[in-house]
Motif scaffolding. Sequence first.
Motif, PDB file in Angstrom:
ATOM      1  N   ARG A  39     110.677  89.285  37.172  1.00 32.75           N
ATOM      2  CA  ARG A  39     111.446  88.244  37.862  1.00 32.75           C
ATOM      3  C   ARG A  39     112.659  87.804  37.058  1.00 32.75           C
ATOM      4  O   ARG A  39     113.713  87.489  37.631  1.00 32.75           O
ATOM      5  N   ARG A  40     112.545  87.777  35.735  1.00 32.70           N
ATOM      6  CA  ARG A  40     113.702  87.402  34.908  1.00 32.70           C
ATOM      7  C   ARG A  40     114.795  88.458  35.021  1.00 32.70           C
ATOM      8  O   ARG A  40     115.982  88.157  34.944  1.00 32.70           O
ATOM      9  N   ALA A  41     114.366  89.732  35.244  1.00 32.95           N
ATOM     10  CA  ALA A  41     115.362  90.799  35.407  1.00 32.95           C
ATOM     11  C   ALA A  41     116.147  90.611  36.692  1.00 32.95           C
ATOM     12  O   ALA A  41     117.277  91.112  36.820  1.00 32.95           O
ATOM     13  N   ASP A  42     115.561  89.878  37.649  1.00 28.25           N
ATOM     14  CA  ASP A  42     116.258  89.604  38.904  1.00 28.25           C
ATOM     15  C   ASP A  42     117.150  88.378  38.812  1.00 28.25           C
ATOM     16  O   ASP A  42     117.734  87.960  39.821  1.00 28.25           O
ATOM     17  N   GLY A  43     117.196  87.762  37.628  1.00 25.55           N
ATOM     18  CA  GLY A  43     118.109  86.634  37.441  1.00 25.55           C
ATOM     19  C   GLY A  43     117.469  85.277  37.407  1.00 25.55           C
ATOM     20  O   GLY A  43     118.163  84.262  37.265  1.00 25.55           O
ATOM     21  N   ARG A  44     116.130  85.187  37.541  1.00 25.41           N
ATOM     22  CA  ARG A  44     115.485  83.877  37.494  1.00 25.41           C
ATOM     23  C   ARG A  44     115.322  83.428  36.053  1.00 25.41           C
ATOM     24  O   ARG A  44     115.144  84.251  35.150  1.00 25.41           O
ATOM     25  N   ASP A  45     115.318  82.117  35.836  1.00 25.29           N
ATOM     26  CA  ASP A  45     115.082  81.622  34.485  1.00 25.29           C
ATOM     27  C   ASP A  45     113.589  81.706  34.179  1.00 25.29           C
ATOM     28  O   ASP A  45     112.753  81.857  35.068  1.00 25.29           O
ATOM     29  N   ALA A  46     113.234  81.618  32.902  1.00 26.56           N
ATOM     30  CA  ALA A  46     111.867  81.859  32.445  1.00 26.56           C
ATOM     31  C   ALA A  46     110.871  80.885  33.072  1.00 26.56           C
ATOM     32  O   ALA A  46     109.777  81.280  33.508  1.00 26.56           O
TER      33      ALA A  46
END
Length: 315
Positions: A39-46
């Motif tokens: 999900r972080r690779a999709d641009g979401r923050d941690a």
Amino acid sequence: MTSLTDRYLAATLRAVPAARREEIATELRGSIEDMIDGRRADGRDAEAAEREVLTELGNPAQLAARYADRRLQLIGPTYYLAWERLMKLLLSFIPALVGLIVGLVDATDGNSGDAVGAGIAAAIQTVVQIGFWVTLVFAVLERTNTSLNLPAWTVDQLQEDYVNRQIKPVDTVAAIGWLVLVIAYLPLQHFHSFVPGGDGGNLPILDPALWSFWLPFLMAVLVATIGLELAKFRAGRWTWPLVGVNAALDLAFAVPVIWLISTDRLLNPDFVNRWEWLSREENLNNLATFVIVGTVLITAWDVIDSSIKAYRGRH
């Protein structure tokens, strides 16, 4: 990962077997990390990714149950059909039988006014008890993964269950229960009937003189009828030999009853004289006519019905 993931892991691991906790912790932590990284690779923050992953995994107790192969239900699909069949079978006759027996006992004790209410109350209580205990037993069996070794369903059962088998277990149990009740009441009414005598004692409905032969004979016919019910169930359907035996037993019971009532030998003379309306000749004749007609109709219907079923079963 933050303490949110640690708390999720702790909540999950406390409900899994201790021997597997380390293995499950490593596997589950790795899965959470991979899902968060995706999900972080999709641009979401941690933080947002972590919350999404834990929400997707769901309730820790449910996840722990899946790891432990533990069912979160009282009655699930494994034994539901067996539970349903047993409940239908027991509820089809036991409450009514218990209610009838309790009502008769109350009547024989002189509480004829409360007999109906006592019988209904006993039947309702029996329904509740059967429902509770049967459900509890099946719930324990399912939650503990206890095998009942039930036979697997096959297509071959379609022919047996829905085409050839005319005689259902419920029908057999109900018929035998009724026969046992009648057999038990024949001697019971001699010692405990619902009619008090002139001296306050018991007043049998049937003539005690019949114990010399006819009452034992009628009881023997009823016992033989129980054997017929078992033979019908084993065969699964009416056959012509069973129809013949059924007709013979029907006649063996009906003919003596008709002859005894028509010759004023069936009812206890003291019982007849106990009631003013019954002691009148015209009323006694009307009762005898009613018994004779009813016996003939029931016997004829039973023979005709069994013959029709045998004919249908053959074709």
